[in-house]
Write a protein that holds these residues in place. Structure first.
Motif, mmCIF file in Angstrom:
data_model
loop_
_atom_site.group_PDB
_atom_site.id
_atom_site.type_symbol
_atom_site.label_atom_id
_atom_site.label_comp_id
_atom_site.label_asym_id
_atom_site.label_seq_id
_atom_site.Cartn_x
_atom_site.Cartn_y
_atom_site.Cartn_z
ATOM 1 N N LEU A 148 0.853 -1.175 0.000
ATOM 2 C CA LEU A 148 0.000 0.000 0.000
ATOM 3 C C LEU A 148 0.885 1.218 0.000
ATOM 4 O O LEU A 148 2.018 1.170 0.463
ATOM 5 C CB LEU A 148 -0.821 0.030 1.286
ATOM 6 N N ARG A 149 0.339 2.305 -0.495
ATOM 7 C CA ARG A 149 1.055 3.556 -0.332
ATOM 8 C C ARG A 149 1.187 3.880 1.149
ATOM 9 O O ARG A 149 0.388 3.421 1.968
ATOM 10 C CB ARG A 149 0.275 4.678 -1.011
ATOM 11 N N ALA A 150 2.160 4.727 1.473
ATOM 12 C CA ALA A 150 2.344 5.119 2.867
ATOM 13 C C ALA A 150 1.060 5.739 3.404
ATOM 14 O O ALA A 150 0.718 5.585 4.566
ATOM 15 C CB ALA A 150 3.502 6.092 2.990
ATOM 16 N N ASN A 151 0.341 6.434 2.549
ATOM 17 C CA ASN A 151 -0.975 6.952 2.913
ATOM 18 C C ASN A 151 -2.034 6.147 2.165
ATOM 19 O O ASN A 151 -2.285 6.380 0.992
ATOM 20 C CB ASN A 151 -1.081 8.436 2.556
ATOM 21 N N PRO A 152 -2.671 5.199 2.846
ATOM 22 C CA PRO A 152 -3.615 4.319 2.146
ATOM 23 C C PRO A 152 -4.886 5.017 1.679
ATOM 24 O O PRO A 152 -5.670 4.440 0.932
ATOM 25 C CB PRO A 152 -3.935 3.250 3.195
ATOM 26 N N TYR A 153 -5.099 6.261 2.123
ATOM 27 C CA TYR A 153 -6.301 6.999 1.714
ATOM 28 C C TYR A 153 -6.101 7.732 0.397
ATOM 29 O O TYR A 153 -7.048 8.246 -0.182
ATOM 30 C CB TYR A 153 -6.694 8.009 2.803
ATOM 31 N N GLU A 154 -4.858 7.783 -0.047
ATOM 32 C CA GLU A 154 -4.552 8.598 -1.219
ATOM 33 C C GLU A 154 -4.806 7.811 -2.499
ATOM 34 O O GLU A 154 -4.250 6.727 -2.686
ATOM 35 C CB GLU A 154 -3.088 9.010 -1.157
ATOM 36 N N ARG B 24 -7.797 3.373 -4.944
ATOM 37 C CA ARG B 24 -7.109 3.140 -3.672
ATOM 38 C C ARG B 24 -6.985 1.648 -3.443
ATOM 39 O O ARG B 24 -7.952 0.915 -3.603
ATOM 40 C CB ARG B 24 -7.904 3.721 -2.507
ATOM 41 N N ILE C 262 -4.555 6.548 -6.297
ATOM 42 C CA ILE C 262 -3.593 6.505 -7.391
ATOM 43 C C ILE C 262 -4.358 6.935 -8.638
ATOM 44 O O ILE C 262 -5.432 6.400 -8.937
ATOM 45 C CB ILE C 262 -3.047 5.067 -7.562
#
Lengths: 344, 207
Positions: free
Chosen positions: B3-9, B94, B11
């Motif tokens: 996951l991205r470091a911020n899972p709310y962001e 996401r 792609i």
């Protein structure tokens, strides 16, 4: 770690507080509407009064927080260090619970993590408990045994101060001039206060069986008819979930507050008691997993008293009594647990 | 599974193609600006700025993280908006989220896949995985059902799937229909007896 308490005179409390890390220091302040956290400029905090009406979760899980942008920066939040003074043991346990939820799973929540890392926690032993308090009935005690940077035990002319972390120890080193050795009489006074608070809670609190026993008795009862009378009193306002220190459900909405046509993702608190909770798309007859209020109310109580043990190894209700105070339908969660438990 | 470091962001992703499957179901082909590696059974959130986000399991192969296909029934605010999109549109993805199927447990087992209606969409990602590792599996039986013939998904792939060694595919519709010459009956009922010899069951539930 310096685990032997030191003594701080009441008059020196403000000096200790001004030595705490962070640019802001939130402290309990007595207001006509109840005690609540604020950033007073001069007045000393209310550490011997009632516990704050609000839980501490807004410091770690704000009721409204921007969590992403279309298509914004990849920067994670930077939260300025702050101190939080006057937490009770139930508040510390609620932070332990939320740590399980937001940091203990397959991925860490970067926002919760940032707020958490920025916080310096100063707890205080309870004196006196509130009418709605029942921490001892759910296995707690009205004083901290960990999870704080500093803990204060009120005694007649000041406080017994103990550090729980290296950061707390640093503050005690920096304020060494304010601290003196806590003599045996003072230590005994602190112990006596703790014992007295446990005693008064145990006699005042309407009895609730041991949480493990409750968990066994309530397990699998969601469909049981004994929830019905409580659903009849519930007005679905969501106040209990808002003031609950461990309730943490959230919902993500898109907002274009910043600029027209430019959207951000806002995380807001949600409530499992609301009819729209977990609503799915479509036109079927059952758009939510729990269309009946009775099962939503049962699910909330069962999550606290049954599922939390399986998920996190601790009771999800810490006995702070805030939901009792907030409920517009005059529902006391202890009474619900007792009544449903007795009918099984 | 990363996951991205911020899972709310979200792609950013471009809608590359839209394929009509049934009157109410379309497959959307997305090319995300970075690969989205997923395990079959995991899901993503499709984010339409200003409208909202909704969870979907990709219907494409987990072996192709640069090109996600998602097969979507038009049924609510987000899906109505999706069905109005033209190729070239930009939206957010996401994920991946969820744990996915424990696919490593399939090794050496006979596999029965049962799906109904638009429910075949998320299962197709699993089928692609199963086909890819079919040398390590026993028999593969796919049972699919829909209410009517025009609601059957991925019709042009059935022959291709059936032609694979060790794979049997069959489709049923719930009730008789003038344009349907195949089997009728609800798929959960017609799937009760599949193999005469007992197969070693492999639970496909995530745990």
């Amino acid at each position: 770690m310096h685990r032997t308490p030191r003594f701080l005179r009441e008059d020196d409390l403000s000096a200790l507080i001004s030595a705490l890390p962070g640019t802001r220091c939130y402290q309990p302040i007595e207001k006509p509407t109840g005690t609540d956290y604020g950033t007073p400029s001069s007045s000393p905090p209310s550490l011997r009064g009632k516990r704050p009406t609000s839980p501490t979760k807004p410091f770690f899980l704000p009721s409204r927080e921007r969590v992403a942008a279309f298509w914004g920066s990849r920067d994670l939040p930077e939260i300025e260090p702050f101190s939080l003074v006057g937490l009770r043991n139930c508040d510390l346990l609620s932070i332990r619970y939320l740590d399980h939820v937001f940091l203990g799973g397959v991925c860490e929540d970067p926002f919760y993590k940032a707020h958490r890392a920025a916080a310096f926690l100063v707890s205080v032993d309870c004196s006196p408990p509130q009418e709605s308090c029942f921490c001892t009935a759910v296995g707690g005690v009205p004083y901290a045994d960990g999870g704080y940077d500093l803990n204060l035990t009120p005694v007649a002319e000041g406080y017994l101060v103990v550090a729980g972390t290296g950061a707390g120890e640093s503050v005690l080193l920096a304020t060494a001039a304010l601290l003196t050795e806590a003599k045996a009489e003072l230590l005994a006074e602190g112990e006596e206060l703790r014992a007295r608070m446990v005693e008064s809670l145990s006699t005042a609190a309407r009895s609730t069986p041991d949480p493990q026993v409750v968990a066994e008795r309530l397990g699998g009862s969601e469909a049981h008819a004994s929830w019905e009378p409580w659903a009849g009193k519930c007005v679905e306002c969501g106040a209990c979930t808002a003031v609950c220190p461990t309730c943490h459900c959230y919902y993500i909405i898109d907002s274009n507050d910043a600029a027209p046509g430019s959207y951000t993702k806002i995380r807001t608190w949600d409530s499992c008691l609301l009819a729209e909770y977990a609503r799915m798309a479509g036109m079927g007859a059952k758009l939510t997993p729990r269309p009946r209020l009775r099962s939503r109310l049962a699910n909330r109580v069962l999550h606290k008293y049954v599922y939390s043990f399986a998920q996190y190894g601790m009771c999800g209700c810490l006995g702070c009594g805030r939901c009792d105070e907030a409920c517009l339908g005059a529902i006391a969660i202890r009474d619900v647990v007792n009544a449903v438990g007795a009918s099984r | 599974m990363t996951l991205r470091a911020n899972p709310y962001e979200p792609i950013a992703a471009r809608l590359a193609d839209v394929v009509d499957e049934t009157p109410t179901i379309r497959t959307f082909v997305f090319t995300p600006e970075e690969p989205i590696p997923f395990v079959s059974g995991q899901f993503v959130q499709l984010c339409l700025p200003g409208i909202g986000e909704a969870p979907f399991t990709p219907s494409s192969s987990p072996l192709e993280p640069n090109r996600l296909e998602i097969t979507i029934l038009r049924t609510g605010a987000v899906t109505e908006a999706l069905h109005r999109l033209e190729p070239g549109a930009e939206l957010g993805i996401r994920g991946p989220l969820g744990k996915g199927y424990p696919v490593e447990k399939l090794q050496g087992k006979d596999i029965l896949v049962v799906g109904g209606g638009v429910g075949l969409a998320p299962l197709r990602a699993l089928l692609y995985h199963v086909f890819h590792v079919r040398d390590q599996l026993g028999r593969i039986e796919i049972k699919y059902g829909s209410r009517s013939p025009d609601e059957l998904l991925f019709r042009r792939q059935y022959d291709q799937w059936s032609a694979l060694p060790g794979v049997r595919f069959s489709a049923t519709v719930d009730v008789p229909h003038p344009q349907w010459t195949g089997r009728t009956g609800v798929v959960t009922v017609t799937s009760r007896t599949v193999w005469s010899s007992p197969a070693a069951p492999a639970s496909c539930s995530s745990s």
